[in-house]
Design a protein around this motif. Structure first.
Motif, PDB file in Angstrom:
ATOM      1  N   ARG A  88     -51.823 -83.166 -84.197  1.00  0.00           N
ATOM      2  CA  ARG A  88     -50.734 -82.192 -84.386  1.00  0.00           C
ATOM      3  C   ARG A  88     -51.220 -80.772 -84.119  1.00  0.00           C
ATOM      4  O   ARG A  88     -50.527 -79.979 -83.474  1.00  0.00           O
ATOM      5  CB  ARG A  88     -50.165 -82.305 -85.801  1.00  0.00           C
ATOM      6  N   TRP A 126     -51.543 -80.279 -80.395  1.00  0.00           N
ATOM      7  CA  TRP A 126     -50.233 -80.119 -79.773  1.00  0.00           C
ATOM      8  C   TRP A 126     -49.536 -78.831 -80.181  1.00  0.00           C
ATOM      9  O   TRP A 126     -48.764 -78.277 -79.400  1.00  0.00           O
ATOM     10  CB  TRP A 126     -49.362 -81.350 -80.039  1.00  0.00           C
ATOM     11  N   THR A 127     -49.808 -78.334 -81.355  1.00  0.00           N
ATOM     12  CA  THR A 127     -49.247 -77.042 -81.760  1.00  0.00           C
ATOM     13  C   THR A 127     -49.774 -75.951 -80.837  1.00  0.00           C
ATOM     14  O   THR A 127     -49.013 -75.116 -80.346  1.00  0.00           O
ATOM     15  CB  THR A 127     -49.592 -76.728 -83.226  1.00  0.00           C
ATOM     16  N   SER A 139     -48.451 -76.736 -77.012  1.00  0.00           N
ATOM     17  CA  SER A 139     -47.030 -76.480 -76.782  1.00  0.00           C
ATOM     18  C   SER A 139     -46.677 -75.017 -77.007  1.00  0.00           C
ATOM     19  O   SER A 139     -45.830 -74.464 -76.300  1.00  0.00           O
ATOM     20  CB  SER A 139     -46.154 -77.405 -77.628  1.00  0.00           C
ATOM     21  N   SER A 140     -47.342 -74.376 -77.941  1.00  0.00           N
ATOM     22  CA  SER A 140     -47.102 -72.944 -78.160  1.00  0.00           C
ATOM     23  C   SER A 140     -47.544 -72.127 -76.952  1.00  0.00           C
ATOM     24  O   SER A 140     -46.814 -71.252 -76.488  1.00  0.00           O
ATOM     25  CB  SER A 140     -47.838 -72.455 -79.408  1.00  0.00           C
ATOM     26  N   MET A 186     -42.770 -79.265 -71.577  1.00  0.00           N
ATOM     27  CA  MET A 186     -43.805 -79.207 -72.615  1.00  0.00           C
ATOM     28  C   MET A 186     -43.186 -79.052 -73.998  1.00  0.00           C
ATOM     29  O   MET A 186     -43.670 -79.638 -74.967  1.00  0.00           O
ATOM     30  CB  MET A 186     -44.791 -78.074 -72.329  1.00  0.00           C
ATOM     31  N   GLY A 231     -43.763 -81.793 -76.758  1.00  0.00           N
ATOM     32  CA  GLY A 231     -44.301 -81.382 -78.051  1.00  0.00           C
ATOM     33  C   GLY A 231     -43.404 -81.819 -79.196  1.00  0.00           C
ATOM     34  O   GLY A 231     -43.885 -82.316 -80.222  1.00  0.00           O
ATOM     35  N   VAL A 243     -43.945 -85.493 -79.750  1.00  0.00           N
ATOM     36  CA  VAL A 243     -45.239 -85.732 -80.402  1.00  0.00           C
ATOM     37  C   VAL A 243     -45.143 -85.406 -81.894  1.00  0.00           C
ATOM     38  O   VAL A 243     -45.622 -86.177 -82.735  1.00  0.00           O
ATOM     39  CB  VAL A 243     -46.363 -84.930 -79.716  1.00  0.00           C
ATOM     40  N   PHE A 244     -44.514 -84.287 -82.233  1.00  0.00           N
ATOM     41  CA  PHE A 244     -44.392 -83.917 -83.645  1.00  0.00           C
ATOM     42  C   PHE A 244     -43.542 -84.930 -84.417  1.00  0.00           C
ATOM     43  O   PHE A 244     -43.872 -85.299 -85.538  1.00  0.00           O
ATOM     44  CB  PHE A 244     -43.816 -82.508 -83.789  1.00  0.00           C
ATOM     45  N   ASN A 272     -51.476 -88.247 -74.598  1.00  0.00           N
ATOM     46  CA  ASN A 272     -52.696 -87.436 -74.555  1.00  0.00           C
ATOM     47  C   ASN A 272     -53.533 -87.766 -73.326  1.00  0.00           C
ATOM     48  O   ASN A 272     -54.009 -86.866 -72.628  1.00  0.00           O
ATOM     49  CB  ASN A 272     -53.521 -87.644 -75.822  1.00  0.00           C
TER      50      ASN A 272
END
Length: 121
Positions: free
Chosen positions: A55, A58-59, A62-63, A80, A84, A87-88, A110
């Motif tokens: 997580r 990905w944070t 994606s950010s 993206m 994201g 994924v979350f 991934n």
């Protein structure tokens, strides 16, 4: 060669580009999840740690990809953001109702993204 020069030479040979670093972190997250999935009975107690690491990865990804000044086409930013969000959602689902099968999509995403970052679509 001095110690400092040796250290610099060693680091310069192992320094990663940002894309390579992102790919390596994605592979690391996938490997942690794969280990848990492959040995569910022995390792499912470490699931939340591995999902938390994924997580965080990905944070950051994606950010960075969806920042207004990110050098990506708008459609890539949108993709993206959607990836994201998936994924979350999958991560939360795997935390709430743990199952080895729920890790498959996270592992594949991934690995596929890492391959793309490495230029191996």
């Amino acid at each position: 060669m001095s110690y400092a020069a040796n250290a610099y030479a060693k680091v310069s040979q192992t320094a990663l580009t940002p894309r390579e670093a992102e790919a390596a972190v994605l592979i690391k997250a996938a490997a942690r999840l794969q280990t848990i999935q492959d040995n569910w009975d022995a390792h499912h107690t470490t699931l939340n740690d591995a999902l938390g690491f994924n997580r965080k990865v990905w944070t950051i990804l994606s950010s960075a990809a969806t920042e207004p000044d990110a050098p990506l086409p708008e459609e890539m930013k949108t993709a993206m953001a959607r990836l994201g969000a998936f994924v979350f959602t999958r991560t939360l689902d795997a935390m709430v109702e743990p199952s080895a099968d729920k890790l498959t999509a996270l592992i594949r995403i991934n690995r596929e993204l890492a391959n793309g970052l490495r230029g191996n679509p």
